[in-house]
Design an enzyme around this catalytic site. Structure first.
Site, PDB file in Angstrom:
ATOM      1  N   SER A 217      30.242  16.641 -46.677  1.00 14.80           N
ATOM      2  CA  SER A 217      29.582  17.807 -47.270  1.00 14.80           C
ATOM      3  C   SER A 217      28.319  18.203 -46.522  1.00 14.80           C
ATOM      4  O   SER A 217      27.987  19.394 -46.433  1.00 14.80           O
ATOM      5  CB  SER A 217      29.270  17.542 -48.748  1.00 14.80           C
ATOM      6  OG  SER A 217      28.659  16.278 -48.924  1.00 14.80           O
ATOM      7  N   GLU A 256      13.489  17.534 -37.800  1.00 15.38           N
ATOM      8  CA  GLU A 256      12.493  16.468 -37.715  1.00 15.38           C
ATOM      9  C   GLU A 256      13.276  15.184 -37.510  1.00 15.38           C
ATOM     10  O   GLU A 256      13.970  14.726 -38.406  1.00 15.38           O
ATOM     11  CB  GLU A 256      11.638  16.436 -38.986  1.00 15.38           C
ATOM     12  CG  GLU A 256      10.351  15.650 -38.823  1.00 15.38           C
ATOM     13  CD  GLU A 256      10.520  14.200 -39.207  1.00 15.38           C
ATOM     14  OE1 GLU A 256      10.619  13.356 -38.271  1.00 15.38           O
ATOM     15  OE2 GLU A 256      10.565  13.897 -40.399  1.00 15.38           O
ATOM     16  N   CYS A 290       9.826   7.646 -39.395  1.00 20.46           N
ATOM     17  CA  CYS A 290      10.107   8.238 -38.082  1.00 20.46           C
ATOM     18  C   CYS A 290       8.868   8.265 -37.197  1.00 20.46           C
ATOM     19  O   CYS A 290       8.967   8.198 -35.973  1.00 20.46           O
ATOM     20  CB  CYS A 290      10.674   9.643 -38.250  1.00 20.46           C
ATOM     21  SG  CYS A 290       9.719  10.679 -39.369  1.00 20.46           S
TER      22      CYS A 290
END
Length: 495
Positions: A217, A256, A290
């Protein structure tokens, strides 16, 4: 401390489409667990392409009226969302802790309050936004309008489920767009509970939440002809796929992505501040960040002073039950992530790297049911080492000795990523010169991993495209329209 899960989390969740929780087109579900205990928390609907079609159509229909609401109306609704998030902060923070494995002290102090603040912030941004009028000459003028793009398709990662969702939803709906967003299949529960706030505050169809597999999805959202803007937070590998989908459909994308950020400690640094900043850089959220300062570059003059202090600091970190207020590091979010971390430890042992602290999974005192890992410090001979180049996404810090500022800059820039970094120095001119020379989207000076609204966040190179978390992020979700007016009523003739 154990809590009754059903006081916080429903046994099952449907898809949130058109302001209601609805059944999916398939009866398939996905089990959602607590990574700290292995306990089943809930079952979510596994969305299929037909469900994506439904959600996008609803978002398109809702856009027709939502895009015409006034800025003040939208601003008030965003403030209401932020207020309700804060009113339910303790509940939503506990859901985030149960589902993600991060300490309750973090979800209570950072994840949920900062999510709420993003809704408040973008309420003010949209309310104070102004267009421009330029008189070209005495008879003609140019009007610049900022208009919503349409339907935003967004997918967010599992490391900050609610906060990252707020980074997408707040500016998107503030600008007058509608959104179809999918959280990670492993950490969807906080956003699904917050859907009840959207249900109270927003018109139907403005925010739609799908749950399912990113490869199914999630991919369908990004490749849907009815989606006008893509926004993604996650790995660089998946970021490439999102960029390809954006190019194929000729729509803008905000990405990002990953990072391998350098935290530079100069010889004039305040070492107390540096030790704290290093821990914030790599141990916050179990290193699943991150922007983590995962490469530590230490000036050779202070290397022998700093490393023993770090070894002691790492050994004193309390790793354990995420629900315990005293816990500083919780569980990694899943077995796959734990196995990935262990593979890098194994690689270190087989190389010329030296493990200075940690390096082991923790299994004592009931931790064997979860995915707990020690804060780990590893000295590597140079920046070409595997552990210095690849994103580990865990509490593993590589340390490299540098001889001067230029070498620190060169090593910091020797990476395919460019998301963040840090500099610790008492000399602000020296620190600023390094900050300007390092090719990353964010550099902290004398701190690390502070993520407030009002400061742009995003990366250079393979760390992404675009910036979030500041007023300029609104433009990610807008089109610029120029209206050019000639008031002379005079014939111009052909050119």
């Amino acid at each position: 401390m154990a809590v009754n899960v059903r006081d916080y989390i429903a046994e099952n969740y449907g898809l949130f489409i058109n302001g209601e929780f609805v059944k999916g087109s398939s009866d398939e579900t996905i089990e959602v667990t607590n990574p700290a205990t292995g306990e089943t928390l809930s079952h979510i609907t596994r969305a299929k392409d037909k469900d994506v079609d439904h959600a996008v159509k609803v978002a398109q229909d809702a856009f027709e009226s939502w895009s015409l609401t006034s800025k003040s109306e939208r601003a008030q609704m965003l403030r209401d969302i932020g207020d309700k998030l804060m009113a339910q902060k303790d509940k939503i923070a506990m859901i985030e802790t149960l589902n993600n494995g991060k300490p309750i002290r973090e979800t209570t102090a950072i994840d949920i309050p900062f999510a709420a603040r993003h809704f408040h912030y973008f309420a003010s941004v949209i309310e104070t936004e102004e267009g421009t009028v330029n008189d070209i000459d005495k008879d003609t003028m140019s009007i610049v309008r900022h208009e919503p793009i349409g339907v935003v398709g967004a997918v967010v990662a599992w490391n900050f489920p609610m906060l990252l969702a707020a980074w997408k939803i707040a500016p998107a709906i503030a600008a007058g767009n509608t959104i179809v967003i999918q959280p990670s299949s492993s950490t969807p529960l906080s956003l699904l509970e917050v859907a009840k706030i959207f249900q109270e505050v927003l018109p139907k169809g403005v925010v739609n939440i799908l749950t399912g597999k990113g490869s199914e999805s999630g991919n369908a959202i990004f490749n849907h002809d009815g989606v006008d803007k893509l926004s993604f937070t996650g790995s660089t590998d998946v970021g490439y796929q999102v960029a390809e989908a954006a190019a194929k459909h000729l729509v803008p994308a905000t990405l990002e992505l990953g990072g391998k950020s350098a935290n530079i400690i100069l010889d004039d640094a305040n070492l107390d501040l540096a030790v704290e900043g290093i821990q914030l850089g790599i141990l916050f959220n179990q290193g699943e960040v991150c922007s983590a300062g995962s490469r530590l570059l230490v000036h050779e003059k202070i290397y022998d002073q700093l490393v023993p202090r770090l070894q002691e600091a790492f050994s004193n970190i309390k790793v354990g039950d995420p629900q315990d207020e005293a816990t500083q590091m919780g569980s990694q979010t899943g077995k796959d992530q734990l196995d990935k971390i262990q593979s890098y430890i194994d690689a270190a042992k087989e190389s010329d790297a030296q493990i200075l602290a940690g390096g082991h999974r923790l299994t004592e005192n009931g931790l064997d049911k979860g995915f707990f890992f020690e804060p780990t410090l590893i000295a590597v001979p140079d920046n070409h080492h595997k552990l210095a180049q690849e994103e580990i996404f865990g509490p593993v810090l590589t340390v490299i000795k540098v001889k001067d500022d230029q070498e620190a800059i060169d090593i910091a820039n020797d990476s395919e990523y460019g998301l963040a970094g840090g500099v610790f120095s008492q000399n602000i001119t020296r620190a600023l010169n390094i900050a300007k020379a390092v090719r990353t989207g964010r550099i902290w000076i004398n701190t690390y991993n502070q993520v407030p609204e009002g400061a742009p966040f995003g990366g250079y190179k393979k760390s992404g495209i675009g910036r979030e978390t500041y007023k300029g992020a609104l433009s990610n979700y807008q089109q610029v329209k120029n209206i050019y007016i000639d008031t002379s009523n005079a014939l111009k003739g052909l050119y």
